[in-house]
Design an enzyme around this catalytic site. Structure first.
Site, PDB file in Angstrom:
ATOM      1  N   ASP A 145       0.853  -1.187   0.000  1.00  0.00           N
ATOM      2  CA  ASP A 145       0.000   0.000   0.000  1.00  0.00           C
ATOM      3  C   ASP A 145       0.888   1.236   0.000  1.00  0.00           C
ATOM      4  O   ASP A 145       1.784   1.356   0.853  1.00  0.00           O
ATOM      5  CB  ASP A 145      -0.912   0.021   1.226  1.00  0.00           C
ATOM      6  CG  ASP A 145      -1.970  -1.079   1.192  1.00  0.00           C
ATOM      7  OD1 ASP A 145      -2.017  -1.821   0.189  1.00  0.00           O
ATOM      8  OD2 ASP A 145      -2.742  -1.184   2.163  1.00  0.00           O
ATOM      9  N   ASP A 156     -16.042  -4.019  -1.003  1.00  0.00           N
ATOM     10  CA  ASP A 156     -15.616  -3.678   0.355  1.00  0.00           C
ATOM     11  C   ASP A 156     -16.842  -3.617   1.259  1.00  0.00           C
ATOM     12  O   ASP A 156     -17.739  -2.792   1.040  1.00  0.00           O
ATOM     13  CB  ASP A 156     -14.886  -2.334   0.346  1.00  0.00           C
ATOM     14  CG  ASP A 156     -13.704  -2.341  -0.610  1.00  0.00           C
ATOM     15  OD1 ASP A 156     -12.976  -3.354  -0.637  1.00  0.00           O
ATOM     16  OD2 ASP A 156     -13.512  -1.350  -1.338  1.00  0.00           O
TER      17      ASP A 156
END
Length: 244
Positions: free
Chosen positions: A10, A129
């Site tokens: 990330d 998500d």
């Protein structure tokens, strides 16, 4: 079905970080050299690398594009990238970096036809998500009325590679994935499902690997924080997930 562990990188400001439950205020920086990190994952046996451009996810500006391009150029394995891919031009620019597959989250919910458009120029995974069993968008800040089944129905006939399903409450916690939820998920679609969020032990990986419903299994699992905090190695993860 072949199963893969996807080590996660990330990116914020060109550095490797992790966010707890997607909160930018809960950022932990792990490395200022994501290229070396990616090469290390490759050397340990990774078949894929999963990259999220958190800056682009928040602002829509691809400040980490050069970092991603450098990572891809140094690797011999495919890379999938998500974060801030909101239109066809941006998707094309990400593919131009050498990326094999893009991950479309919020844009897939806001503009489903975009996904079909992107599949005409490259490979796509749809990010689903979930918070409280509902799909969350816009950096996980906004909860919709949609369930995962609504998303699965929407894209069942579209030529996507996979769904990447993240349980937000578990993301970055090392507290374990929602095993029962993933069993239900893989029984609800003909597409590949990749699990993301909460993996904290090799037992978690073994439990995910053994999941089966209607003769189908998970096709992958994304692991991030557990690697950076040395809970186990990538080679141990591969042994636990890919070989069972």
């Amino acid at each position: 079905m072949k199963k893969y562990v996807f080590p996660a990188i990330d990116l914020i400001d060109g550095k490797c970080v992790r966010l707890l439950q997607g909160e930018y205020s809960n950022e932990i920086e792990y490395s200022d050299d994501p290229i070396s990190q990616a090469l290390s994952f490759q050397e340990e046996g990774a078949s894929w690398i999963h990259i999220v451009d958190l800056d682009a996810a928040r602002t829509g500006i691809a400040n980490n594009a050069s970092v991603i391009e450098n990572i891809v150029s140094r690797l011999e394995i495919p890379v999938q990238v998500g974060g801030g891919i909101r239109n066809l031009d941006v998707a094309r620019s990400v593919f131009d970096l050498g990326v094999t597959r893009v991950v479309i989250g919020t844009a897939a919910i806001d503009n489903p036809s975009l996904v079909e458009g992107i599949t005409s120029i490259g490979r796509v995974a749809v990010g689903v998500d979930l918070r409280n069993e509902k799909v969350a968008v816009h950096g996980w800040k906004t909860e919709t009325v949609l369930s995962y089944s609504d998303i699965f129905e929407r894209f069942e006939e579209v030529d996507i590679d996979a769904y990447i399903v993240t349980h937000i409450e578990r993301d970055g916690t090392l507290g374990g994935p929602d095993i029962d939820a993933y069993k239900e998920l893989i029984s609800s679609t003909t597409k590949n499902v990749i699990a993301s969020g909460g993996v904290g032990s090799t037992d978690d990986l073994r439990n995910l690997s053994r999941l089966s419903a209607n003769g189908r299994t998970l096709s992958g699992v994304i692991v991030g924080r557990a690697f950076y905090e040395d809970e186990f190695s990538l080679s141990e993860a591969i042994e636990a997930f890919e070989t069972i």
